[in-house]
Scaffold this motif. Sequence first.
Motif, PDB file in Angstrom:
ATOM      1  N   ALA A 298     -72.786  -7.246 -47.350  1.00  0.00           N
ATOM      2  CA  ALA A 298     -71.605  -7.820 -48.010  1.00  0.00           C
ATOM      3  C   ALA A 298     -70.330  -7.062 -47.693  1.00  0.00           C
ATOM      4  O   ALA A 298     -69.227  -7.589 -47.894  1.00  0.00           O
ATOM      5  CB  ALA A 298     -71.819  -7.839 -49.528  1.00  0.00           C
ATOM      6  N   HIS A 299     -70.450  -5.825 -47.213  1.00  0.00           N
ATOM      7  CA  HIS A 299     -69.248  -5.015 -46.988  1.00  0.00           C
ATOM      8  C   HIS A 299     -68.464  -5.556 -45.795  1.00  0.00           C
ATOM      9  O   HIS A 299     -69.034  -5.804 -44.725  1.00  0.00           O
ATOM     10  CB  HIS A 299     -69.631  -3.553 -46.736  1.00  0.00           C
ATOM     11  CG  HIS A 299     -68.497  -2.609 -46.955  1.00  0.00           C
ATOM     12  ND1 HIS A 299     -67.409  -2.553 -46.113  1.00  0.00           N
ATOM     13  CD2 HIS A 299     -68.255  -1.693 -47.928  1.00  0.00           C
ATOM     14  CE1 HIS A 299     -66.555  -1.647 -46.548  1.00  0.00           C
ATOM     15  NE2 HIS A 299     -67.047  -1.111 -47.650  1.00  0.00           N
ATOM     16  N   PRO A 300     -67.144  -5.737 -45.931  1.00  0.00           N
ATOM     17  CA  PRO A 300     -66.368  -6.337 -44.844  1.00  0.00           C
ATOM     18  C   PRO A 300     -66.314  -5.491 -43.574  1.00  0.00           C
ATOM     19  O   PRO A 300     -65.983  -6.027 -42.504  1.00  0.00           O
ATOM     20  CB  PRO A 300     -64.969  -6.494 -45.449  1.00  0.00           C
ATOM     21  CG  PRO A 300     -64.927  -5.572 -46.620  1.00  0.00           C
ATOM     22  CD  PRO A 300     -66.324  -5.519 -47.141  1.00  0.00           C
ATOM     23  N   LEU A 301     -66.646  -4.204 -43.657  1.00  0.00           N
ATOM     24  CA  LEU A 301     -66.663  -3.375 -42.458  1.00  0.00           C
ATOM     25  C   LEU A 301     -68.018  -3.390 -41.752  1.00  0.00           C
ATOM     26  O   LEU A 301     -68.186  -2.745 -40.722  1.00  0.00           O
ATOM     27  CB  LEU A 301     -66.294  -1.926 -42.805  1.00  0.00           C
ATOM     28  CG  LEU A 301     -64.892  -1.702 -43.363  1.00  0.00           C
ATOM     29  CD1 LEU A 301     -64.639  -0.223 -43.590  1.00  0.00           C
ATOM     30  CD2 LEU A 301     -63.832  -2.299 -42.445  1.00  0.00           C
ATOM     31  N   ILE A 302     -68.971  -4.130 -42.305  1.00  0.00           N
ATOM     32  CA  ILE A 302     -70.330  -4.162 -41.722  1.00  0.00           C
ATOM     33  C   ILE A 302     -70.701  -5.618 -41.435  1.00  0.00           C
ATOM     34  O   ILE A 302     -70.555  -6.086 -40.327  1.00  0.00           O
ATOM     35  CB  ILE A 302     -71.332  -3.462 -42.667  1.00  0.00           C
ATOM     36  CG1 ILE A 302     -70.894  -2.004 -42.892  1.00  0.00           C
ATOM     37  CG2 ILE A 302     -72.756  -3.535 -42.104  1.00  0.00           C
ATOM     38  CD1 ILE A 302     -71.577  -1.292 -44.004  1.00  0.00           C
ATOM     39  N   GLY A 303     -71.212  -6.338 -42.432  1.00  0.00           N
ATOM     40  CA  GLY A 303     -71.318  -7.787 -42.362  1.00  0.00           C
ATOM     41  C   GLY A 303     -72.168  -8.409 -41.272  1.00  0.00           C
ATOM     42  O   GLY A 303     -72.060  -9.606 -41.017  1.00  0.00           O
ATOM     43  N   GLN A 304     -72.993  -7.636 -40.579  1.00  0.00           N
ATOM     44  CA  GLN A 304     -73.887  -8.192 -39.564  1.00  0.00           C
ATOM     45  C   GLN A 304     -75.307  -7.735 -39.867  1.00  0.00           C
ATOM     46  O   GLN A 304     -75.526  -6.564 -40.182  1.00  0.00           O
ATOM     47  CB  GLN A 304     -73.482  -7.729 -38.161  1.00  0.00           C
ATOM     48  CG  GLN A 304     -72.081  -8.144 -37.753  1.00  0.00           C
ATOM     49  CD  GLN A 304     -71.719  -7.617 -36.380  1.00  0.00           C
ATOM     50  OE1 GLN A 304     -72.445  -7.814 -35.399  1.00  0.00           O
ATOM     51  NE2 GLN A 304     -70.594  -6.923 -36.294  1.00  0.00           N
ATOM     52  N   THR A 305     -76.260  -8.651 -39.719  1.00  0.00           N
ATOM     53  CA  THR A 305     -77.631  -8.382 -40.141  1.00  0.00           C
ATOM     54  C   THR A 305     -78.234  -7.169 -39.432  1.00  0.00           C
ATOM     55  O   THR A 305     -78.777  -6.262 -40.077  1.00  0.00           O
ATOM     56  CB  THR A 305     -78.515  -9.613 -39.869  1.00  0.00           C
ATOM     57  OG1 THR A 305     -77.975 -10.726 -40.580  1.00  0.00           O
ATOM     58  CG2 THR A 305     -79.941  -9.357 -40.317  1.00  0.00           C
TER      59      THR A 305
END
Length: 423
Positions: A395-402
């Motif tokens: 959910a974090h906007p700096l991560i956001g990839q599975t």
Amino acid sequence: MKLTVVGGGSTYTPELIDGFARLRGTLPVTELVLVDPAADRLELVGGLARRIFARQGHPGRITWTSDLDAAVDGADAVLLQLRVGGQAARQQDETWPLTCGCVGQETTGAGGLAKALRTVPVVLDIAERVRRRNPDAWIVDFTNPVGIVTRALLTAGHRAVGLCNVAIGFQRKFARLLGVDPAAVALEHVGLNHLTWERSVTVGGRDVLPELLAEHGAAVAEDLRMPRALLDRLGVVPSYYLRYFYQHDEVVRELRTKPSRAAEVAEMERRLLEMYGDPALDEKPELLGKRGGAFYSEAAVALTASLLRPAGGAGDAADVQVVNTFNRGTLPFLPDDAVIEVPAAVDARGARPLPVRPLEPLFAGLVANVTAYEHLALEAALKGGRERVFAALLAHPLIGQTERADRLTDELVAHNREHLAWA
């Protein structure tokens, strides 16, 4: 008036002590207890604290102990400034996320989540022990990540307010640039902890932000390490923590090529503790100004004084201070139990956010996204489990990839296993 500082062995503490000594007319402390499990640091910090009080003629009594229950017994307010895992854990928070191409920082991104997972259970245990002994005591939280930790405290029903030094730092900086008294400067400081914008700067009833940016924008941008053109386009002054969002990839490249902030701070702490052991030292050393936490003492004194001021009489009017507290409809696109960082009316009843103008979509979208992450981060801190950690990271906007979230989850658990009861 008895105050207790949990994490009193921190090298930050002399900054706080200096504020208590200088501002004793605002906050008349009669007894101050420093509590920390590190007895050797306590001895050094406590000795300097007593000498600072003596030099400035403060009559208050300072003691220190590793016994938390004894330290909080009878306290009117408890200030939290602890770091679970110390600088070694911070070093990890700033390092392993970089291997996944994400910013390594102790309050933002994956490192910030790791710090929250280590910290929330410890803080809630401390708060319960405070409540058992002093149900009316206030808890002032300066422990990062302040937004998540304060939300944990408030959700559990504790009398707590979160505090950060970003707003007071901007106030003092703007006052210096404008050549006015800091007390004359009021900020429209809006957002979440470490995710805020200064939308107006009022002096004498007039918003001077446009002229501040026009005349001093280059100096402000240099301090923030952001492009001057970005400030002009936004028309606001963002918190320096927004650099991790607005210039994420550039920051990652920088962090990969220089020593971590944790390494710098660890060396600084070593030098500071050597200084604190000098029996001739009776004031905070200049080096402490580079440690971080500037103006923390002034903000802490003002907030604590407002919370502890006796009710009734002419001094009963609420003070306005920037704090972290429940949203309660202030930002209508967030849940009421989200914790926001805005100006609030503060008195013996607690902190109540003041109304704010509708937040522009450019800022509101990021605030909503990070609020959702903070909700999931608190769930992971309270309930544990790999899937909850993964959900927060995704959910974090700096991560956001599975794939990235999965890898960061494994790294986080591996580096923090000793602090996670469920791992």
